[in-house]
Motif scaffolding. Structure first.
Motif, PDB file in Angstrom:
ATOM      1  N   LEU A   1      44.755  41.343  16.084  1.00 27.29           N
ATOM      2  CA  LEU A   1      43.733  40.476  15.496  1.00 27.29           C
ATOM      3  C   LEU A   1      43.303  40.981  14.124  1.00 27.29           C
ATOM      4  CD1 LEU A   1      41.652  39.752  18.697  1.00 27.29           C
ATOM      5  CD2 LEU A   1      42.908  38.052  17.354  1.00 27.29           C
ATOM      6  N   GLU A   2      43.117  42.289  13.977  1.00 28.82           N
ATOM      7  CA  GLU A   2      42.732  42.859  12.674  1.00 28.82           C
ATOM      8  C   GLU A   2      43.770  42.526  11.611  1.00 28.82           C
ATOM      9  OE1 GLU A   2      40.075  44.083  11.544  1.00 28.82           O
ATOM     10  OE2 GLU A   2      39.006  45.132  13.124  1.00 28.82           O
ATOM     11  N   GLU A   3      45.048  42.621  11.956  1.00 33.67           N
ATOM     12  CA  GLU A   3      46.115  42.289  11.005  1.00 33.67           C
ATOM     13  C   GLU A   3      46.043  40.820  10.603  1.00 33.67           C
ATOM     14  OE1 GLU A   3      48.328  44.305   9.375  1.00 33.67           O
ATOM     15  OE2 GLU A   3      47.071  45.861  10.263  1.00 33.67           O
ATOM     16  N   LEU A   4      45.777  39.970  11.566  1.00 32.80           N
ATOM     17  CA  LEU A   4      45.665  38.543  11.287  1.00 32.80           C
ATOM     18  C   LEU A   4      44.430  38.250  10.439  1.00 32.80           C
ATOM     19  CD1 LEU A   4      47.470  36.149  12.158  1.00 32.80           C
ATOM     20  CD2 LEU A   4      45.808  35.695  13.966  1.00 32.80           C
ATOM     21  N   PHE A   5      43.307  38.873  10.775  1.00 31.89           N
ATOM     22  CA  PHE A   5      42.040  38.626  10.088  1.00 31.89           C
ATOM     23  C   PHE A   5      42.047  39.122   8.643  1.00 31.89           C
ATOM     24  CE2 PHE A   5      39.438  38.814  14.319  1.00 31.89           C
ATOM     25  CZ  PHE A   5      39.997  37.615  14.714  1.00 31.89           C
ATOM     26  N   LYS A   6      42.911  40.077   8.329  1.00 32.04           N
ATOM     27  CA  LYS A   6      42.985  40.620   6.952  1.00 32.04           C
ATOM     28  C   LYS A   6      43.550  39.617   5.954  1.00 32.04           C
ATOM     29  CE  LYS A   6      45.131  44.643   7.892  1.00 32.04           C
ATOM     30  NZ  LYS A   6      45.770  45.942   7.636  1.00 32.04           N
ATOM     31  N   GLN A   7      44.287  38.648   6.459  1.00 32.51           N
ATOM     32  CA  GLN A   7      44.973  37.717   5.573  1.00 32.51           C
ATOM     33  C   GLN A   7      44.009  36.679   4.999  1.00 32.51           C
ATOM     34  OE1 GLN A   7      48.876  36.372   6.924  1.00 32.51           O
ATOM     35  NE2 GLN A   7      48.702  37.801   8.624  1.00 32.51           N
ATOM     36  N   ASP A   8      44.315  36.226   3.795  1.00 32.88           N
ATOM     37  CA  ASP A   8      43.506  35.216   3.117  1.00 32.88           C
ATOM     38  C   ASP A   8      43.915  33.847   3.648  1.00 32.88           C
ATOM     39  OD1 ASP A   8      41.837  33.837   1.424  1.00 32.88           O
ATOM     40  OD2 ASP A   8      43.139  34.053  -0.330  1.00 32.88           O
ATOM     41  N   ALA A   9      43.260  33.443   4.731  1.00 32.31           N
ATOM     42  CA  ALA A   9      43.602  32.195   5.411  1.00 32.31           C
ATOM     43  C   ALA A   9      42.351  31.668   6.099  1.00 32.31           C
ATOM     44  CB  ALA A   9      44.699  32.444   6.438  1.00 32.31           C
ATOM     45  N   THR A  10      42.449  30.449   6.586  1.00 32.90           N
ATOM     46  CA  THR A  10      41.409  29.881   7.439  1.00 32.90           C
ATOM     47  C   THR A  10      41.968  29.882   8.849  1.00 32.90           C
ATOM     48  OG1 THR A  10      40.549  28.494   5.657  1.00 32.90           O
ATOM     49  CG2 THR A  10      39.992  27.856   7.915  1.00 32.90           C
ATOM     50  N   LEU A  11      41.317  30.624   9.711  1.00 37.32           N
ATOM     51  CA  LEU A  11      41.795  30.801  11.077  1.00 37.32           C
ATOM     52  C   LEU A  11      40.775  30.207  12.045  1.00 37.32           C
ATOM     53  CD1 LEU A  11      44.054  32.101  12.764  1.00 37.32           C
ATOM     54  CD2 LEU A  11      42.737  34.216  12.721  1.00 37.32           C
TER      55      LEU A  11
END
Length: 167
Positions: free
Chosen positions: A106-116
């Motif tokens: 989740l941390e890896e995913l949350f680091k990205q500049d995106a709307t999740l």
């Protein structure tokens, strides 16, 4: 931006999340985390895919969501419950290992500049699990939901199709 949407089974979470995604993007991504356990589940997955039109890009990833490049995209992650089930079973119900892996991904995913837009069930509000395995999974799930809620920018609880804004 991280939206966290939780609620009970068949409460309207996915519908709410998909409508939100389409408000935010003309070409959102639907990231499915389910494992196709049997033919009934495969039919369920196919039915869900058929409900989405050509605007949607469909991705599947059973566990390693942190490796996906979602930069610049609007992504509906559906769902944490099935994703945790994959970790829980593959790691032989070791809660500590599951939670560590889940947080890392989740941390890896949350680091990205995106709307999740993250969808999860609220398992701890129902009947107390009968089995030791069930109780362990509910604990893992609750801790994971708390982690996501703390990291999210917005949190919505869905009850009977109605959104209750919590954060």
């Amino acid at each position: 931006m991280i939206y966290f949407i939780s609620g009970g089974e068949r409460s309207g979470k996915s519908n709410y999340a998909m409508n939100l995604a389409l408000e935010l993007s003309d070409n959102p991504v639907y990231l499915a985390t389910s494992r196709k356990w049997d033919s009934d589940f495969e039919q369920r997955v196919q039915r869900h895919q058929d409900e989405r039109d050509q605007r949607w890009e469909n991705w599947e990833e059973e566990k390693e969501i942190g490796k996906l490049n979602i930069t610049g995209r609007v992504v509906v992650l559906d769902c944490i419950t099935l994703w945790l089930t994959n970790w829980f079973l593959d790691l032989e119900q070791n809660i500590d290992s599951c939670l560590q892996n889940a947080k890392r991904e989740l941390e890896e995913l949350f680091k990205q500049d995106a709307t999740l837009i993250v969808i999860s069930n609220e398992l701890g509000m129902g009947v107390h699990a009968e089995s030791h395995m069930g109780r362990k999974f509910v604990e893992l799930h609750g801790w994971t939901n708390q982690f996501i809620a703390q990291k999210s920018d917005r949190a919505t609880f869905i009850v009977s199709g109605l959104p209750l804004q919590m954060k």
